[in-house]
Scaffold this motif. Structure first.
Motif, PDB file in Angstrom:
ATOM      1  N   LEU A 238       0.834  -1.197   0.000  1.00  0.00           N
ATOM      2  CA  LEU A 238       0.000   0.000   0.000  1.00  0.00           C
ATOM      3  C   LEU A 238       0.874   1.256   0.000  1.00  0.00           C
ATOM      4  CD1 LEU A 238      -2.874  -0.628   2.589  1.00  0.00           C
ATOM      5  CD2 LEU A 238      -3.132  -0.236   0.141  1.00  0.00           C
TER       6      LEU A 238
ATOM      7  N   GLY B 108       0.427   5.246   0.460  1.00  0.00           N
ATOM      8  CA  GLY B 108      -0.472   6.346   0.775  1.00  0.00           C
ATOM      9  C   GLY B 108      -0.073   7.588  -0.005  1.00  0.00           C
TER      10      GLY B 108
ATOM     11  N   SER C   4      -3.620   8.649   9.778  1.00  0.00           N
ATOM     12  CA  SER C   4      -4.510   7.598   9.267  1.00  0.00           C
ATOM     13  C   SER C   4      -3.774   6.671   8.312  1.00  0.00           C
ATOM     14  CB  SER C   4      -5.709   8.220   8.558  1.00  0.00           C
ATOM     15  OG  SER C   4      -6.517   8.948   9.461  1.00  0.00           O
ATOM     16  N   MET C   5      -2.900   7.230   7.480  1.00  0.00           N
ATOM     17  CA  MET C   5      -2.128   6.398   6.557  1.00  0.00           C
ATOM     18  C   MET C   5      -1.243   5.416   7.325  1.00  0.00           C
ATOM     19  SD  MET C   5      -2.849   7.100   3.390  1.00  0.00           S
ATOM     20  CE  MET C   5      -3.566   8.399   2.353  1.00  0.00           C
TER      21      MET C   5
ATOM     22  N   THR D 246      -2.711   2.083  -4.489  1.00  0.00           N
ATOM     23  CA  THR D 246      -2.655   3.480  -4.045  1.00  0.00           C
ATOM     24  C   THR D 246      -3.830   3.814  -3.143  1.00  0.00           C
ATOM     25  OG1 THR D 246      -1.597   4.093  -6.134  1.00  0.00           O
ATOM     26  CG2 THR D 246      -2.546   5.876  -4.821  1.00  0.00           C
ATOM     27  N   LEU D 247      -3.533   4.435  -2.012  1.00  0.00           N
ATOM     28  CA  LEU D 247      -4.558   4.939  -1.096  1.00  0.00           C
ATOM     29  C   LEU D 247      -4.481   6.465  -1.153  1.00  0.00           C
ATOM     30  CD1 LEU D 247      -6.628   3.863   0.969  1.00  0.00           C
ATOM     31  CD2 LEU D 247      -4.890   4.110   2.725  1.00  0.00           C
TER      32      LEU D 247
ATOM     33  N   ILE E  29      -1.097  11.664  -0.370  1.00  0.00           N
ATOM     34  CA  ILE E  29      -1.856  12.808   0.134  1.00  0.00           C
ATOM     35  C   ILE E  29      -1.491  14.023  -0.707  1.00  0.00           C
ATOM     36  CG2 ILE E  29      -2.374  14.261   2.121  1.00  0.00           C
ATOM     37  CD1 ILE E  29      -1.422  11.994   3.929  1.00  0.00           C
TER      38      ILE E  29
ATOM     39  N   VAL F 143       0.261   1.458   5.588  1.00  0.00           N
ATOM     40  CA  VAL F 143       0.921   1.700   4.310  1.00  0.00           C
ATOM     41  C   VAL F 143       2.419   1.454   4.449  1.00  0.00           C
ATOM     42  CG1 VAL F 143      -0.816   3.393   3.591  1.00  0.00           C
ATOM     43  CG2 VAL F 143       1.245   4.171   4.784  1.00  0.00           C
TER      44      VAL F 143
ATOM     45  N   VAL G 214       4.618   6.752   2.028  1.00  0.00           N
ATOM     46  CA  VAL G 214       3.687   7.867   1.832  1.00  0.00           C
ATOM     47  C   VAL G 214       4.291   8.854   0.848  1.00  0.00           C
ATOM     48  CG1 VAL G 214       2.484   9.818   2.896  1.00  0.00           C
ATOM     49  CG2 VAL G 214       2.721   7.669   4.161  1.00  0.00           C
TER      50      VAL G 214
ATOM     51  N   GLN H  54      -3.331   2.668   8.698  1.00  0.00           N
ATOM     52  CA  GLN H  54      -3.800   1.739   7.671  1.00  0.00           C
ATOM     53  C   GLN H  54      -2.722   0.749   7.235  1.00  0.00           C
ATOM     54  OE1 GLN H  54      -6.884   1.228   6.384  1.00  0.00           O
ATOM     55  NE2 GLN H  54      -7.637   2.706   7.881  1.00  0.00           N
TER      56      GLN H  54
ATOM     57  N   LEU I  32      -4.579  12.976   8.237  1.00  0.00           N
ATOM     58  CA  LEU I  32      -4.452  12.024   7.132  1.00  0.00           C
ATOM     59  C   LEU I  32      -3.141  11.250   7.221  1.00  0.00           C
ATOM     60  CD1 LEU I  32      -5.861  14.132   4.158  1.00  0.00           C
ATOM     61  CD2 LEU I  32      -6.888  12.082   5.158  1.00  0.00           C
TER      62      LEU I  32
END
Length: 335
Positions: free
Chosen positions: A63, A65, A112-113, A94-95, A67, A118, A121, A116, A109
């Motif tokens: 994953l 992330g 949160s990444m 991709t998130l 932003i 990831v 980032v 999750q 955010l």
């Protein structure tokens, strides 16, 4: 329907759970016949690999992330399309989230990444982001790639363009066309991007023995309405030069609107230059002269760094400043 797990796949294929795991994870060295049989059974049973369980076992995540400050500007649409395609082709996912130029939202955010799970980032930071804002992500051992706008003092990787050269190219284009005064509209003051472009503009003026005052700096919002509003205001005060640099191509559309309202012909009575080189610039009439700051390449390079299969501590964070180029079209009066 109950989702089939790896034990059900192994039983139906007549192999051990370990062998089924090797096949489904692409590891180990099972025979081609075994691999084919396990995959056929997994497909028939509707098996879906549990990525979260795999992360727990291996400590790795596919994953990424992402932003972005915003996604309204078509520049970011082109950047993220290239970024996402690169991650997908490498087997990643991709998130995506947007911070809407809000520092608090960006902080939430980023947290949160991390929550999750990831593996890395990619961040296009909001105005006012500091190195301290990014420290928590790096403290978790995640690879962090800052793109487009640099963050002074951060230990994150960076991918962007040479902002000073970008500003120089824009101003030099207008000066070469015979202009001796101009206005630079838009951009958040004291960001690395704005500062760099201003420095490039001033250097271009100095190379022709012109004072810094030959370019009026009007920092502010990045959307088209801001450019239109400021141009009309300058015109009402009798101080609008006939050469305009817009912070991005999207904003240049507002400058075109202002020129029409003032009865001026772009590429005739007034010259306009943008930054980005997005498709929108080719739609404007006449087509927009712009500085290509490589949005697709920024996206691809950021993704490649985020996907590197090495520990963050194994190498210094790479820093890439891509080379911009001038795209000459019809919005600047010919020399």
């Amino acid at each position: 329907m109950k989702r089939s797990g790896i034990k059900e796949v192994a039983a139906a294929a007549g192999v051990s759970v370990a062998t089924a795991s090797y096949v489904l994870s692409g590891t180990g060295r099972p025979s081609e016949a075994t691999r084919k049989r396990v995959l056929e059974v997994a497909d028939a049973l509707g098996f879906i690999r549990d990525a979260s369980a795999a992360r727990l076992r291996t400590g790795k995540s596919n994953l990424v992330g992402v932003i972005l400050n915003n996604i309204v500007n078509p520049f970011f649409s082109e950047l993220v399309a290239s970024l996402e395609a690169t991650i997908y082709e490498s087997g990643g996912l991709t998130l995506l989230a947007t911070a809407q130029n809000d520092l608090v939202r960006q902080e939430q955010l980023l947290a949160s990444m991390v929550a999750q799970g990831v593996g890395s980032v990619i961040l296009s930071p909001v105005h006012g982001t500091t190195a301290e804002d990014l420290a928590p992500v790096l403290a978790h051992g995640l690879r962090l790639v800052v793109c487009v706008r640099d963050v002074v003092g951060s230990k994150a990787a960076f991918v962007g363009v040479d902002d000073e050269k970008s500003g120089y190219l824009a101003a030099d284009c207008l000066l070469s066309a015979g202009h001796r005064s101009m206005v630079f509209i838009g951009g958040y003051q004291h960001t690395t991007t704005w500062d760099g472009r201003c420095a490039g503009i001033r250097q271009a003026l100095a190379d022709r023995n012109l004072p810094e005052a030959a370019c009026r700096m009007v920092p502010g919002l990045l959307h088209p309405d801001f450019a239109e509003e400021k141009m009309l205001l300058l015109a009402s005060q009798g101080i609008l030069p006939n050469a305009v640099i817009c912070f991005n191509d999207d904003q240049a559309s507002g400058a075109y609107r202002a020129a029409r309202k003032l009865g001026m012909t772009v590429g005739g009575d007034i010259s306009i230059v943008g930054f980005d080189n997005i498709p929108q610039g080719r739609i404007l009439e006449p087509e927009l002269t712009t500085v290509d700051i490589r949005p697709a390449l920024i996206g691809r390079t950021s993704a490649e760094i985020a996907l590197r299969k090495v520990s963050v501590s194994d190498e210094p964070a790479p820093r890439h400043r891509l080379d911009p180029s001038l795209v000459r079209r019809k919005s600047v009066i010919s020399p």
